[in-house]
Motif scaffolding. Structure first.
Motif, PDB file in Angstrom:
ATOM      1  N   UNK A 252     -59.421  20.427 -34.750  1.00 27.38           N
ATOM      2  CA  UNK A 252     -60.173  19.083 -34.155  1.00 27.38           C
ATOM      3  C   UNK A 252     -59.994  19.184 -32.496  1.00 27.38           C
ATOM      4  N   UNK A 253     -61.047  18.827 -31.674  1.00 33.24           N
ATOM      5  CA  UNK A 253     -61.296  18.774 -30.464  1.00 33.24           C
ATOM      6  C   UNK A 253     -60.306  17.893 -29.804  1.00 33.24           C
ATOM      7  N   UNK A 254     -59.087  17.919 -29.517  1.00 34.78           N
ATOM      8  CA  UNK A 254     -58.058  16.818 -29.228  1.00 34.78           C
ATOM      9  C   UNK A 254     -57.222  17.285 -27.858  1.00 34.78           C
ATOM     10  N   UNK A 255     -56.433  18.245 -27.820  1.00 35.58           N
ATOM     11  CA  UNK A 255     -55.814  18.811 -26.429  1.00 35.58           C
ATOM     12  C   UNK A 255     -54.791  17.708 -26.036  1.00 35.58           C
ATOM     13  N   UNK A 256     -54.360  16.659 -26.828  1.00 27.81           N
ATOM     14  CA  UNK A 256     -53.380  15.597 -26.175  1.00 27.81           C
ATOM     15  C   UNK A 256     -52.120  15.895 -26.368  1.00 27.81           C
ATOM     16  N   UNK A 257     -51.124  16.259 -25.374  1.00 24.95           N
ATOM     17  CA  UNK A 257     -49.737  16.702 -25.451  1.00 24.95           C
ATOM     18  C   UNK A 257     -49.005  15.665 -26.167  1.00 24.95           C
ATOM     19  N   UNK A 258     -49.203  14.313 -25.666  1.00 27.41           N
ATOM     20  CA  UNK A 258     -48.581  13.383 -26.297  1.00 27.41           C
ATOM     21  C   UNK A 258     -49.100  12.691 -27.462  1.00 27.41           C
ATOM     22  N   UNK A 259     -49.964  13.154 -27.793  1.00 30.19           N
ATOM     23  CA  UNK A 259     -50.911  12.392 -28.930  1.00 30.19           C
ATOM     24  C   UNK A 259     -51.217  11.063 -29.205  1.00 30.19           C
ATOM     25  N   UNK A 260     -51.407  10.597 -27.797  1.00 30.25           N
ATOM     26  CA  UNK A 260     -51.892   9.258 -27.581  1.00 30.25           C
ATOM     27  C   UNK A 260     -53.064   9.311 -26.644  1.00 30.25           C
ATOM     28  N   UNK A 261     -53.804   8.472 -26.433  1.00 26.58           N
ATOM     29  CA  UNK A 261     -55.022   8.066 -25.563  1.00 26.58           C
ATOM     30  C   UNK A 261     -56.213   9.000 -25.941  1.00 26.58           C
ATOM     31  N   UNK A 262     -57.073   8.897 -25.044  1.00 31.35           N
ATOM     32  CA  UNK A 262     -58.520   9.674 -25.207  1.00 31.35           C
ATOM     33  C   UNK A 262     -58.047  11.094 -25.701  1.00 31.35           C
ATOM     34  N   UNK A 263     -58.929  11.920 -26.379  1.00 27.94           N
ATOM     35  CA  UNK A 263     -58.930  13.058 -26.743  1.00 27.94           C
ATOM     36  C   UNK A 263     -59.938  13.797 -25.901  1.00 27.94           C
ATOM     37  N   UNK A 264     -59.902  15.090 -26.074  1.00 25.65           N
ATOM     38  CA  UNK A 264     -60.817  15.927 -25.496  1.00 25.65           C
ATOM     39  C   UNK A 264     -62.134  15.597 -26.001  1.00 25.65           C
TER      40      UNK A 264
ATOM     41  N   UNK B 210     -65.272  30.259 -22.536  1.00 24.62           N
ATOM     42  CA  UNK B 210     -64.831  28.731 -22.785  1.00 24.62           C
ATOM     43  C   UNK B 210     -63.507  28.691 -21.998  1.00 24.62           C
ATOM     44  N   UNK B 211     -62.802  29.713 -21.572  1.00 24.85           N
ATOM     45  CA  UNK B 211     -61.373  29.545 -20.947  1.00 24.85           C
ATOM     46  C   UNK B 211     -61.337  28.238 -19.855  1.00 24.85           C
ATOM     47  N   UNK B 212     -62.101  28.411 -19.125  1.00 25.18           N
ATOM     48  CA  UNK B 212     -62.213  27.441 -17.902  1.00 25.18           C
ATOM     49  C   UNK B 212     -62.540  25.998 -18.293  1.00 25.18           C
ATOM     50  N   UNK B 213     -63.430  26.101 -19.401  1.00 25.53           N
ATOM     51  CA  UNK B 213     -63.916  24.872 -19.691  1.00 25.53           C
ATOM     52  C   UNK B 213     -62.642  24.024 -20.485  1.00 25.53           C
ATOM     53  N   UNK B 214     -62.034  24.768 -21.332  1.00 25.80           N
ATOM     54  CA  UNK B 214     -60.954  24.155 -22.348  1.00 25.80           C
ATOM     55  C   UNK B 214     -59.801  23.897 -21.237  1.00 25.80           C
ATOM     56  N   UNK B 215     -59.280  24.753 -20.162  1.00 26.37           N
ATOM     57  CA  UNK B 215     -58.185  24.470 -19.298  1.00 26.37           C
ATOM     58  C   UNK B 215     -58.860  23.177 -18.445  1.00 26.37           C
ATOM     59  N   UNK B 216     -59.998  22.954 -18.085  1.00 25.40           N
ATOM     60  CA  UNK B 216     -60.344  21.686 -17.541  1.00 25.40           C
ATOM     61  C   UNK B 216     -60.135  20.511 -18.398  1.00 25.40           C
ATOM     62  N   UNK B 217     -60.643  20.603 -19.464  1.00 24.76           N
ATOM     63  CA  UNK B 217     -60.542  19.253 -20.393  1.00 24.76           C
ATOM     64  C   UNK B 217     -58.956  19.120 -20.743  1.00 24.76           C
ATOM     65  N   UNK B 218     -58.241  20.060 -21.079  1.00 16.29           N
ATOM     66  CA  UNK B 218     -56.999  19.741 -21.437  1.00 16.29           C
ATOM     67  C   UNK B 218     -56.065  19.119 -20.036  1.00 16.29           C
ATOM     68  N   UNK B 219     -56.296  19.898 -18.735  1.00 20.25           N
ATOM     69  CA  UNK B 219     -55.675  19.157 -17.628  1.00 20.25           C
ATOM     70  C   UNK B 219     -56.293  17.749 -17.367  1.00 20.25           C
ATOM     71  N   UNK B 220     -57.496  17.413 -17.802  1.00 22.16           N
ATOM     72  CA  UNK B 220     -57.999  16.022 -17.504  1.00 22.16           C
ATOM     73  C   UNK B 220     -57.402  15.233 -18.550  1.00 22.16           C
ATOM     74  N   UNK B 221     -57.518  15.712 -19.727  1.00 20.59           N
ATOM     75  CA  UNK B 221     -56.910  14.826 -20.924  1.00 20.59           C
ATOM     76  C   UNK B 221     -55.447  14.420 -20.794  1.00 20.59           C
ATOM     77  N   UNK B 222     -54.649  15.297 -19.775  1.00 23.50           N
ATOM     78  CA  UNK B 222     -53.216  15.001 -19.943  1.00 23.50           C
ATOM     79  C   UNK B 222     -52.809  14.529 -18.614  1.00 23.50           C
ATOM     80  N   UNK B 223     -53.560  14.475 -17.614  1.00 25.44           N
ATOM     81  CA  UNK B 223     -53.396  14.139 -16.122  1.00 25.44           C
ATOM     82  C   UNK B 223     -52.436  15.146 -15.811  1.00 25.44           C
ATOM     83  N   UNK B 224     -52.645  16.402 -16.071  1.00 29.50           N
ATOM     84  CA  UNK B 224     -51.511  17.122 -15.709  1.00 29.50           C
ATOM     85  C   UNK B 224     -51.254  17.395 -14.167  1.00 29.50           C
TER      86      UNK B 224
END
Length: 330
Positions: A134-146, A212-226
């Motif tokens: 699943x296109x998720x990427x949430x570290x806390x498993x809460x909030x909006x997903x990727x 897709x490396x940079x796209x996935x990185x960007x979405x993960x950083x955004x989703x988790x406010x890293x």
């Protein structure tokens, strides 16, 4: 932010087999001593926490936002008989976590900003474009997903996320393709998104990174406010550390390393600063709150990178707290 093998193994796997990145260098910089208290802001599977506790008769307050890692860490908590506390929160909330444990100031803070192998290798978490999930990427498993971001963000916003957080030069072409594709069928899996990016950018050649490396990185950083989390935790560490306390940060991407570098430069009075979050240089009224230990940062040696290719982009930076007040003391 490149994934790190930081003692954060898959569920059920013996975490002792996972050696944290730059472990000996972290311990050398931290200098664990009997009676001292440290914060491990990124617990994972406890690689750093275990090593610190085994090096001295000290105490560690560890922080973990991932519910799975928090649950898996309970046997390690029990094994150290009260010397290890594990707190389920974000590391930017470490001041509150420390107070809850009855601690006002600490002797050291260790942060490993890499994505854990546990998260990356679990297809169900949706961090990796190499595994169907699943296109998720949430570290806390809460909030909006990727998936929520990909399926609902405006095209311009998507392009900005990919460019600013992934340093993707063809961000507009990818965002345009995403918006066109989701009009017919919303994205739900990692492979769907990875395949679309590959169609836009082309297949990788030889040893090139997957497109897709940079796209996935960007979405993960955004989703988790890293990056926001990193900015906030550096200031929290500044307020928590005692004079001569050590701040040790291992990063895995230039975006994060740049934030840590600029923070230490600014707080040591060596830079005018470039971050929109951080104040300017020191003045006589605001003396340096940190002394930089390693100006260039420390990288893993060849032996470590050969054993763990995911460590190749790691860089360690160390600052020692002075007795000056924190710049943004609350």
């Amino acid at each position: 932010m490149t994934p790190s093998n930081t003692g954060k193994g898959p569920v059920g796997q013996d975490v002792r087999a996972h050696i944290p990145v730059l472990l000996s260098e972290v311990l050398q910089a931290l200098k664990p001593a009997d009676g001292e208290t440290y914060i491990d802001g990124t617990f994972g599977a406890g690689g750093y926490s275990r090593a610190i506790l085994e090096a001295a008769d000290c105490r560690v307050i560890a922080i973990e936002r991932d519910p799975t890692a928090f649950s898996n860490g309970q046997p390690l908590v029990a094994a150290f008989g009260g010397r290890l506390s594990l707190v389920p929160t974000t590391f930017s909330d470490m001041e509150h976590a420390a107070r809850e444990e009855g601690v006002d100031r600490v002797d050291g803070v260790v942060l490993d900003i890499g994505v854990s192998s546990m998260q990356l290798d679990d297809a169900a978490r949706g961090f990796s474009f190499l595994r169907e999930g699943p296109l998720d990427m949430r570290m806390s498993q809460e909030g909006p997903s990727a998936a929520d971001v990909v399926n609902h963000a405006e095209e311009e916003d998507l392009a900005n996320i990919l460019y600013e957080l992934g340093e993707e030069r063809r961000s507009r072409a990818i965002a345009r393709a995403i918006v066109k594709a989701r009009a017919e069928k919303p994205f739900s899996t990692t492979k769907e998104l990875a395949n679309l990016v590959e169609r836009v950018l082309g297949r990788p050649r030889g040893d090139e990174k997957h497109p897709a490396t940079r796209t996935f990185q960007a979405l993960r950083i955004h989703v988790n406010d890293e990056l926001g989390e990193l900015e906030r935790v550096l200031s929290a560490a500044e307020r928590l550390l005692k004079p001569s306390g050590r701040l040790i940060v291992v990063t895995f991407h230039s975006l994060e390393d740049r934030i840590v570098k600029h923070f230490l430069q600014e707080r040591s009075g060596k830079s005018a600063g470039t971050s929109r979050y951080l104040p300017g240089p020191s003045t006589p009224e605001r003396p340096p709150s940190f002394r930089i230990v390693n100006t260039r940062g420390v990288k893993p040696n060849k032996m470590e990178t050969d054993a763990n290719p995911r460590a190749r982009s790691a860089r360690l930076r160390v600052g020692v707290r002075t007795d000056a007040p924190a710049w943004d003391a609350r």
